[in-house]
Design a protein around this motif. Sequence first.
Motif, PDB file in Angstrom:
ATOM      1  N   ALA A 191       9.307  13.981  39.291  1.00 47.35           N
ATOM      2  CA  ALA A 191       8.772  12.973  38.383  1.00 47.35           C
ATOM      3  C   ALA A 191       9.852  11.968  38.031  1.00 47.35           C
ATOM      4  O   ALA A 191      11.018  12.321  37.851  1.00 47.35           O
ATOM      5  CB  ALA A 191       8.214  13.622  37.118  1.00 47.35           C
ATOM      6  N   GLN A 192       9.447  10.706  37.919  1.00 45.33           N
ATOM      7  CA  GLN A 192      10.422   9.627  37.751  1.00 45.33           C
ATOM      8  C   GLN A 192      11.215   9.748  36.461  1.00 45.33           C
ATOM      9  O   GLN A 192      12.436   9.754  36.466  1.00 45.33           O
ATOM     10  CB  GLN A 192       9.696   8.278  37.774  1.00 45.33           C
ATOM     11  CG  GLN A 192      10.627   7.090  37.568  1.00 45.33           C
ATOM     12  CD  GLN A 192       9.875   5.790  37.566  1.00 45.33           C
ATOM     13  OE1 GLN A 192       8.675   5.758  37.803  1.00 45.33           O
ATOM     14  NE2 GLN A 192      10.577   4.706  37.308  1.00 45.33           N
ATOM     15  N   ASP A 193      10.535   9.835  35.332  1.00 46.52           N
ATOM     16  CA  ASP A 193      11.208   9.824  34.035  1.00 46.52           C
ATOM     17  C   ASP A 193      10.563  10.832  33.098  1.00 46.52           C
ATOM     18  O   ASP A 193       9.788  10.456  32.219  1.00 46.52           O
ATOM     19  CB  ASP A 193      11.151   8.442  33.377  1.00 46.52           C
ATOM     20  CG  ASP A 193      11.988   7.410  34.118  1.00 46.52           C
ATOM     21  OD1 ASP A 193      11.497   6.301  34.306  1.00 46.52           O
ATOM     22  OD2 ASP A 193      13.104   7.739  34.502  1.00 46.52           O
ATOM     23  N   PRO A 194      10.833  12.138  33.250  1.00 44.58           N
ATOM     24  CA  PRO A 194      10.181  13.108  32.370  1.00 44.58           C
ATOM     25  C   PRO A 194      10.516  12.896  30.909  1.00 44.58           C
ATOM     26  O   PRO A 194       9.733  13.205  30.034  1.00 44.58           O
ATOM     27  CB  PRO A 194      10.720  14.458  32.878  1.00 44.58           C
ATOM     28  CG  PRO A 194      11.964  14.123  33.633  1.00 44.58           C
ATOM     29  CD  PRO A 194      11.741  12.767  34.205  1.00 44.58           C
ATOM     30  N   GLN A 195      11.687  12.316  30.602  1.00 43.58           N
ATOM     31  CA  GLN A 195      12.030  12.101  29.190  1.00 43.58           C
ATOM     32  C   GLN A 195      11.094  11.081  28.555  1.00 43.58           C
ATOM     33  O   GLN A 195      10.818  11.128  27.368  1.00 43.58           O
ATOM     34  CB  GLN A 195      13.482  11.619  29.047  1.00 43.58           C
ATOM     35  CG  GLN A 195      14.506  12.609  29.590  1.00 43.58           C
ATOM     36  CD  GLN A 195      14.856  12.317  31.038  1.00 43.58           C
ATOM     37  OE1 GLN A 195      14.060  11.758  31.779  1.00 43.58           O
ATOM     38  NE2 GLN A 195      16.040  12.708  31.456  1.00 43.58           N
ATOM     39  N   TYR A 269       0.184  13.432  42.894  1.00 46.32           N
ATOM     40  CA  TYR A 269       0.800  14.213  41.820  1.00 46.32           C
ATOM     41  C   TYR A 269       0.250  13.829  40.453  1.00 46.32           C
ATOM     42  O   TYR A 269       0.127  14.668  39.563  1.00 46.32           O
ATOM     43  CB  TYR A 269       2.322  14.009  41.860  1.00 46.32           C
ATOM     44  CG  TYR A 269       3.065  14.801  40.814  1.00 46.32           C
ATOM     45  CD1 TYR A 269       3.273  16.162  40.971  1.00 46.32           C
ATOM     46  CD2 TYR A 269       3.555  14.191  39.665  1.00 46.32           C
ATOM     47  CE1 TYR A 269       3.943  16.890  40.007  1.00 46.32           C
ATOM     48  CE2 TYR A 269       4.222  14.909  38.704  1.00 46.32           C
ATOM     49  CZ  TYR A 269       4.422  16.264  38.883  1.00 46.32           C
ATOM     50  OH  TYR A 269       5.081  16.980  37.914  1.00 46.32           O
ATOM     51  N   GLY A 270      -0.071  12.550  40.283  1.00 44.05           N
ATOM     52  CA  GLY A 270      -0.616  12.100  39.007  1.00 44.05           C
ATOM     53  C   GLY A 270       0.392  11.411  38.119  1.00 44.05           C
ATOM     54  O   GLY A 270       0.068  11.052  36.985  1.00 44.05           O
ATOM     55  N   ASP A 271       1.608  11.194  38.592  1.00 49.37           N
ATOM     56  CA  ASP A 271       2.664  10.494  37.857  1.00 49.37           C
ATOM     57  C   ASP A 271       3.603   9.864  38.872  1.00 49.37           C
ATOM     58  O   ASP A 271       3.711  10.342  40.012  1.00 49.37           O
ATOM     59  CB  ASP A 271       3.469  11.470  36.976  1.00 49.37           C
ATOM     60  CG  ASP A 271       2.869  11.641  35.588  1.00 49.37           C
ATOM     61  OD1 ASP A 271       2.446  10.621  35.001  1.00 49.37           O
ATOM     62  OD2 ASP A 271       2.811  12.783  35.096  1.00 49.37           O
ATOM     63  N   PRO A 272       4.326   8.801  38.496  1.00 50.15           N
ATOM     64  CA  PRO A 272       5.309   8.220  39.412  1.00 50.15           C
ATOM     65  C   PRO A 272       6.377   9.250  39.786  1.00 50.15           C
ATOM     66  O   PRO A 272       6.811  10.022  38.927  1.00 50.15           O
ATOM     67  CB  PRO A 272       5.914   7.069  38.610  1.00 50.15           C
ATOM     68  CG  PRO A 272       4.875   6.732  37.590  1.00 50.15           C
ATOM     69  CD  PRO A 272       4.228   8.028  37.239  1.00 50.15           C
ATOM     70  N   VAL A 273       6.781   9.253  41.050  1.00 49.50           N
ATOM     71  CA  VAL A 273       7.758  10.246  41.500  1.00 49.50           C
ATOM     72  C   VAL A 273       8.834   9.585  42.358  1.00 49.50           C
ATOM     73  O   VAL A 273       8.602   8.555  43.000  1.00 49.50           O
ATOM     74  CB  VAL A 273       7.089  11.374  42.322  1.00 49.50           C
ATOM     75  CG1 VAL A 273       6.173  12.213  41.455  1.00 49.50           C
ATOM     76  CG2 VAL A 273       6.338  10.814  43.522  1.00 49.50           C
ATOM     77  N   HIS A 274      10.015  10.191  42.336  1.00 43.43           N
ATOM     78  CA  HIS A 274      11.062   9.881  43.303  1.00 43.43           C
ATOM     79  C   HIS A 274      10.805  10.743  44.534  1.00 43.43           C
ATOM     80  O   HIS A 274      10.436  11.913  44.408  1.00 43.43           O
ATOM     81  CB  HIS A 274      12.443  10.221  42.745  1.00 43.43           C
ATOM     82  CG  HIS A 274      12.927   9.266  41.692  1.00 43.43           C
ATOM     83  ND1 HIS A 274      13.604   8.112  42.002  1.00 43.43           N
ATOM     84  CD2 HIS A 274      12.816   9.297  40.345  1.00 43.43           C
ATOM     85  CE1 HIS A 274      13.916   7.471  40.882  1.00 43.43           C
ATOM     86  NE2 HIS A 274      13.437   8.164  39.860  1.00 43.43           N
ATOM     87  N   LEU A 305      17.912   5.017  40.337  1.00 38.86           N
ATOM     88  CA  LEU A 305      17.296   4.207  41.385  1.00 38.86           C
ATOM     89  C   LEU A 305      15.781   4.194  41.200  1.00 38.86           C
ATOM     90  O   LEU A 305      15.177   5.201  40.844  1.00 38.86           O
ATOM     91  CB  LEU A 305      17.642   4.766  42.766  1.00 38.86           C
ATOM     92  CG  LEU A 305      19.124   4.785  43.140  1.00 38.86           C
ATOM     93  CD1 LEU A 305      19.307   5.329  44.548  1.00 38.86           C
ATOM     94  CD2 LEU A 305      19.726   3.393  43.033  1.00 38.86           C
ATOM     95  N   ALA A 306      15.156   3.069  41.454  1.00 39.46           N
ATOM     96  CA  ALA A 306      13.708   2.956  41.295  1.00 39.46           C
ATOM     97  C   ALA A 306      13.004   3.516  42.531  1.00 39.46           C
ATOM     98  O   ALA A 306      13.410   3.233  43.663  1.00 39.46           O
ATOM     99  CB  ALA A 306      13.318   1.495  41.090  1.00 39.46           C
ATOM    100  N   PRO A 307      11.949   4.321  42.343  1.00 39.09           N
ATOM    101  CA  PRO A 307      11.213   4.853  43.496  1.00 39.09           C
ATOM    102  C   PRO A 307      10.277   3.814  44.080  1.00 39.09           C
ATOM    103  O   PRO A 307       9.544   3.142  43.355  1.00 39.09           O
ATOM    104  CB  PRO A 307      10.426   6.020  42.891  1.00 39.09           C
ATOM    105  CG  PRO A 307      10.227   5.633  41.468  1.00 39.09           C
ATOM    106  CD  PRO A 307      11.442   4.832  41.072  1.00 39.09           C
TER     107      PRO A 307
END
Length: 437
Positions: A191-195, A269-274, A305-307
Amino acid sequence: MVTDDARALAVRCEARANSLARRLSREFFETVPGYDRLPADLKDLEIAATVRHGVRTFLRGVIAPPPGTDAYRIFAERAAQRAEEGVPLDLLLRAYAVGVHGLWQVLRREARPGEEAALAELVDLLLLTQSEVVGVVTRSYLDEAAALAQEDRSGRDRLVCDVLDGTCGPEEARARGMSLDGPLLLVAFAAQDPQDKGDRARLPHGPEGAVVRRRRLRGVRAALSRSFGTDVHAVLEPGHDGSGAAGRVLVAGCSEVPEDLVGVLSRGYGDPVHVAAVAAGDASGIAEAARTAAEIVRIARARGLAPDGTGHRLDDVLLEFHLSRPGPSGDRIAALLDPVVRRPELLATLRTHLELRMDRRATAARLGVHPNTVDKRLARLTALTGLDLTLPHDTALALAAQLLREAQAGSTRQAKDSTRREPDGTRQQQDGGRNGA
């Protein structure tokens, strides 16, 4: 035969089908124990759509000739999906019962003086319809549950994990039914940004966590199978920060990476991911390629880095990948952060600050603190470790130290996991770990 009065009452209620479905989804169903812990997209999309279909099917069946058994097909399909996702059957049946009660209340409010007989007629039909739906839902749910048990999905997931970890060799994997023929592609994602997402990006423990894992894993498998044109082996696992928002995929018989691999995986997945994809020369190189892909994703996230596109490449993180390798120098670099090991707020600030490319305001917003607090924490980290993040050399050391410590923590978790085996030598089922996916 439906009377004209009953049909007229049904016509008036049908005009309110959409508002009734929304009210049932948002108010009535919240009284069902366990419903509030289901994923938001399940409640807001699939369940709401099923409610609308159910309300319209009943009312139109009153207005027009009674529907055939095909009218209940969507209930059967949804019940099978809920069984695969691990939603308890009693919760599912309670939701249907609550829906019938809500529809009865609408019929009662809509009935006018003198329509008591028509109301009683519709209630009789509603109860008969409920018995049909409950039968269809229960049968479909139990059939799917039995098929899943026979298929032993958990056993296959353990096999995939063992192959990816290198604890199961190619010949044994083939003997246990896994195809490893042709070119092999290993994909890792996180996941890109879990925080930023809080609990939404985390995979909680317990039944509700199992539902989220199964839905996301099903989405990943379906999306990748369509994209690659072949079956994939996928598992969801805890991320390096314990968010449970990471996964690994083995694609057999394919070496070409889809142009929109990140988009495909993010939607599944349902969320942005790397994402990172690494090809394995043959089956013996699966474990190494899987580790490399996972490391590229971990480092890319740490660098901020941006996915996008086909995912991150080794060349994108080449220096950091080299600096984060274990060894005598690696141990010494990792030890630079020992003075703050008992200060999790300092480590979290360092990780976030590096990930957001040294933007103190963005770091403060991510952590939910004032920018001055970020400055104070970084100053304290410098005082304790001697690493000055205003200097490029020290920043590189800090990033390498963070990556090395995370790699060491991951190795420790993997070692502990490999020792947790049943007497027959298989890995134990862990609800919160990779085998719960």
